[in-house]
Structures are given as structure tokens and as C-alpha cells.
Design a protein around this motif. Structure first.
Motif, short mmCIF file in Angstrom:
data_model
loop_
_atom_site.label_atom_id
_atom_site.label_comp_id
_atom_site.label_asym_id
_atom_site.label_seq_id
_atom_site.Cartn_x
_atom_site.Cartn_y
_atom_site.Cartn_z
N LEU A 27 35.76 45.15 21.79
CA LEU A 27 35.22 45.00 20.66
C LEU A 27 33.98 43.95 20.35
CD1 LEU A 27 37.91 45.84 18.12
CD2 LEU A 27 35.85 47.36 18.55
N ALA A 28 34.24 42.49 20.92
CA ALA A 28 33.30 41.52 20.73
C ALA A 28 32.32 41.67 21.74
CB ALA A 28 34.05 40.19 21.22
N ALA A 29 32.46 42.32 22.94
CA ALA A 29 31.59 42.66 23.81
C ALA A 29 30.54 43.78 23.30
CB ALA A 29 31.85 43.14 25.12
N ALA A 30 31.06 44.54 22.68
CA ALA A 30 30.05 45.70 21.90
C ALA A 30 29.02 44.98 21.38
CB ALA A 30 30.92 46.63 21.19
N LEU A 61 34.97 36.12 24.91
CA LEU A 61 36.07 37.01 25.44
C LEU A 61 37.30 36.75 25.76
CD1 LEU A 61 33.81 39.73 27.05
CD2 LEU A 61 34.17 39.36 24.69
N PRO A 62 38.15 37.18 25.48
CA PRO A 62 39.74 36.89 25.91
C PRO A 62 39.66 36.67 27.66
CG PRO A 62 40.31 38.60 24.34
CD PRO A 62 38.73 38.34 24.49
N GLU A 63 38.96 37.39 28.16
CA GLU A 63 38.90 37.53 29.68
C GLU A 63 37.98 36.38 30.19
OE1 GLU A 63 39.50 41.92 28.32
OE2 GLU A 63 38.26 40.17 27.60
N MET A 64 37.21 35.72 29.48
CA MET A 64 36.39 34.71 29.97
C MET A 64 37.13 33.25 29.96
SD MET A 64 32.89 35.14 27.70
CE MET A 64 31.73 36.49 28.03
N ARG A 65 36.83 32.45 31.24
CA ARG A 65 37.16 31.27 31.21
C ARG A 65 35.97 30.11 30.94
NH1 ARG A 65 40.79 33.47 30.56
NH2 ARG A 65 42.56 34.17 31.75
N TRP A 66 36.33 29.28 30.00
CA TRP A 66 35.17 28.60 29.46
C TRP A 66 35.52 27.18 29.08
CZ3 TRP A 66 35.24 27.61 24.23
CH2 TRP A 66 36.27 28.27 23.51
N PHE A 101 38.55 44.08 29.68
CA PHE A 101 37.21 44.13 29.79
C PHE A 101 36.76 43.92 31.31
CE2 PHE A 101 32.60 42.88 29.42
CZ PHE A 101 32.29 43.94 29.00
N PRO A 102 35.99 44.67 32.04
CA PRO A 102 36.03 44.38 33.51
C PRO A 102 35.06 42.98 33.81
CG PRO A 102 35.15 46.64 32.78
CD PRO A 102 35.51 45.75 31.61
N ALA A 103 35.79 42.24 34.73
CA ALA A 103 35.06 41.05 35.18
C ALA A 103 33.45 41.29 35.81
CB ALA A 103 35.87 40.28 36.38
#
Length: 412
Positions: free
Chosen positions: A195-198, A216-221, A360-362
Motif C-alpha cells: 500500500l505504501a509503495a503504491a 516499507l516494512p521490507e526496507m532496512r534503513w 513487496f519484492p526486493a
């Protein structure tokens, strides 16, 4: 026609703007085939308590109104079933209710956990020798269901978020630069950032290519990098826009949460305010934070036409498969047909996709704090078409009245 005569339909889990389009598809196809249709009040709660509604015939006009009505027309619940080897009581109750109403098929409309429940019920019915067809109808705004090109409900929620962000960004850009400013939007998305990526799709319209940062939850930052990226955006435009999923983490921990729900997961919320506070304290920005919350999943006034059409179709298909009697323990998967750019339905084993999350795909994550433009090739076709919402008095939506379908049926 198959041997199926009586079907029960139940809605499960969180709502979407098009779950009632699936309900309308179920009702329309059951009527067309001359099948008796029941619906469970409040999902699994109604199934276990025997609280079923005998769904009356609906006209084409009523079905259209229903399909554009938000919420769940029959009510929903978040209730998982235990392993029957550990606790068989819920299954005993369920099969007693289905036998009392002489039900041949159960259609269960939900997300990851609900599709796992489809597999559990199907497996236990087979073990007990009970002739029951069980089919899952997919839906979730999170778009994290595997086995389907997209999850019905996601395109409409995405369309609402993109449009709301676009409108707010144009408002923000209307003011002259008088110091740093920032707008932060927090979307739903516990473990998956679809949703955020959209909201990246807003860049197709915005001159400043916002959102400037997507988290995104999938991001490391890390916090330092985020503040540096925000500061750079402010230096370029005078303001910064950020979209963050509620499930975004830092050093493996959620940015914020509201508390723990009884017998369930931690209730997230507040990630946007956390980032907004950083921008205010570290960069001196004037910050506004928006949390669409329920609005993003209930915005039936701005549904995707593709989403609405496919949501109806998965409901129709579930009834057709049940009537044919050749499939059980499956979910209706949505497949993109490259030859026609249309959609077809494909049976997916519920046991293989239930309780699994499609993250969400890397490959679509572009550091720092962005998503790749290739993602838009997937997303934009799902947003196509402007809805024709039934309009009533005073220009307000003419939603289908829930009270129309609430009369309990006690007799089989």
C-alpha cells in the motif's frame, strides 16, 4: 448442474471497498443457477453459532448498489480455527450447523488466515467423510496473498491513497517557501509494504516526483539516512513528502504501536507521527501527519473499476466451481491473461497459500527510500477505470441498506 443445492457464504477478517462486490457476484450466480444461498452473520462466529441468513432474491439494481457499498453486508469476524487434533470442538459445532441447514458448500471470503481456514475445514471434512465443498474467495487490501496476481481490495485502497496523497501534495506545493515543511502519510501494511509503495504512482502526475521518501516494512534503513534524504528534498523544493507503512521497523522493532489486541497481534499505528517528530525536531520542519486508517479500506466512492469487476468475478467463480462439484480446498486465484490483458480465474490449493505472506519484492525496492519504476508497470493497470457509484439524495452515495439482509433463518 452439479449435486450442490445449498451454499453458505461468509465474510472474514478486515474489510475492503469491494468485498460486497464479491458478495454480489456470489448472490447473482447462485440466483442464476437456482441454488439456495445462506450467509453467516459475522463470519465464523455465525457459522459456529448457527446464525445464518437466508439470502432473498435481489434485483440487478440491488446487486449493483450492494457491490458499491463498503463494509461487510453480512458482518465479519477475525477468528481462526485450532488444529482439530488439539481442539475438535469448533469443527464439531461447524459441521453440526452445516448438517442442520443441509449445506453442501461453504464459500469463505477472506485473506491469508481465512484461506488457511478453508484448507483446515476441507481437510477435516474429508477426514470425517463429510461431503462438503469448501472454496476460498480472496480479498485483502494488503495484497499479500500468494497464488493470485493481486488481491481484490488492494487496487481500490491503493487508488484512494494515491489520490489523497496527490491532492495533499498539490495543496502543500501551493504555498511559497517560508521555511521547511513536511507532509507524512501513514498507510496500513503490517508486514508487507504494497500500500505504501503504491503511492509512488502519484509521481506520474506530480512535477516534484513525490513522494520523496517511501518507508516499507521490507526496507532496512537508519534514521540518519532518512533525515539526510528528507533534508535534501527540502533543499530542492522547500518541502518533503513521506509515505510510511504502519509496520515499518527500525533495528528490527516497530516504529510505533498502539497496544496488543486480546488473543491476537499487536495493534500497530503511529509510525507517521514518529517520523514527523524527527522531521520537526531535527530539521525544524512544520509537519502535518495524515493517517487514513479505515478510510483507505472503506472508500467505495473511489474504487478501481478493475478491482470491482474482478471482485465480482471471483464471487461468481466460487459459486460456479461449487456447483460443478469438481474442486474443494481451493482459493479462486486471479491470473492476468497476457493475450487479452484481461483476467481469468485459476484454482489454487488453499493449503499451499494459506497463512503465507507475499512481501513487496526486493527487486522493486530502489534505495534509498524509493521503489523502482518497474513496480508501476504492475500497479497502474490495476487502477484503471472510473467507478459509476449509485448516487442518492443530496448527492451522497446510495449505499445498499444493511438491514435488508439481516433476517435470521432458523429452519433449514
Amino acid at each position: 448442474m452439479g449435486a450442490i443445492r445449498r451454499i453458505v457464504y461468509a465474510q472474514s477478517g478486515g474489510m475492503t471497498a469491494v468485498i460486497n462486490a464479491s458478495a454480489a457476484g456470489v448472490i447473482a450466480e447462485a440466483q442464476r443457477r437456482g441454488l439456495t444461498l445462506f450467509a453467516a452473520r459475522y463470519g465464523m462466529h455465525g457459522l459456529l453459532a448457527g446464525d445464518l441468513i437466508a439470502v432473498p432474491p435481489l434485483s440487478a439494481e440491488q446487486l449493483q448498489r450492494l457491490s458499491y457499498t463498503p463494509g461487510g453486508i453480512f458482518g465479519t469476524a477475525r477468528r481462526d480455527l485450532p488444529d482439530p487434533e488439539i481442539d475438535a470442538t469448533p469443527y464439531d459445532l461447524l459441521f453440526q450447523v452445516l448438517a442442520h441447514y443441509d449445506i453442501d458448500a461453504l464459500l469463505y471470503n477472506g485473506g491469508n488466515g481465512s484461506i488457511a481456514t478453508v484448507a483446515q475445514i476441507d481437510r477435516e471434512a474429508k477426514r470425517r467423510g463429510i461431503p462438503l465443498t469448501v472454496i476460498g474467495i480472496p480479498k485483502t487490501i494488503d495484497n499479500d496473498l500468494e497464488g493470485t496476481h493481486f488481491s481484490p481490495g488492494y487496487p481500490s485502497a491503493a487508488r484512494y491513497l494515491i489520490t489523497s496523497f496527490l491532492e495533499a501534495s498539490l495543496d502543500l506545493a501551493s504555498f511559497p517557501a517560508k521555511g521547511a515543511r513536511a507532509f507524512v502519510m501513514e498507510t496500513m501494511g503490517r508486514n508487507a509494504g504494497w500500500l505504501a509503495a503504491a503511492v509512488k504512482a502519484a509521481s506520474a502526475v506530480l512535477a516534484d516526483e513525490g513522494p520523496h521518501l517511501i518507508v516499507l516494512p521490507e526496507m532496512r534503513w537508519d534514521k540518519t539516512a532518512l533525515l539526510a534524504a528528507a533534508d535534501a528534498a527540502i533543499a530542492r523544493t522547500g518541502y518533503c513528502t513521506v509515505v510510511v507503512a504502519e509496520g515499518a521497523t527500525l533495528d528490527g522493532e516497530p516504529l510505533a504501536y498502539q497496544g496488543a489486541e486480546k488473543r491476537r497481534y499487536v495493534q500497530l499505528g503511529g509510525a507517521g507521527s514518529v517520523i514527523g517528530g524527527w522531521l520537526r525536531d531535527a530539521l525544524g520542519a512544520k509537519v502535518h501527519v495524515a493517517v487514513p486508517d479505515y478510510l483507505q479500506r472503506a472508500a467505495a466512492h473511489w474504487v478501481s473499476a478493475v478491482d470491482h469487476r474482478v471482485a465480482w468475478q471471483v464471487g461468481e467463480t466460487a459459486v460456479a466451481w461449487a456447483d460443478e462439484g469438481t474442486r474443494s480446498g481451493v482459493m479462486v486465484g486471479v491470473v492476468r491473461d497476457p493475450a487479452t490483458s484481461g483476467w481469468r480465474m485459476e484454482a489454487v490449493d488453499a493449503a499451499t497459500v494459506g497463512n503465507r505472506e507475499r512481501r513487496f519484492p526486493a527487486s522493486w525496492i530502489a534505495a534509498p527510500f524509493q521503489v523502482d519504476s518497474a513496480f508501476l508497470d504492475y500497479l497502474l493497470p490495476l487502477l484503471e477505470g472510473c467507478p459509476q457509484i449509485p448516487c442518492g439524495a443530496h448527492g451522497l452515495p446510495d449505499f445498499f441498506p444493511f438491514a435488508t439482509l439481516t433476517e435470521r433463518s432458523d429452519a433449514p
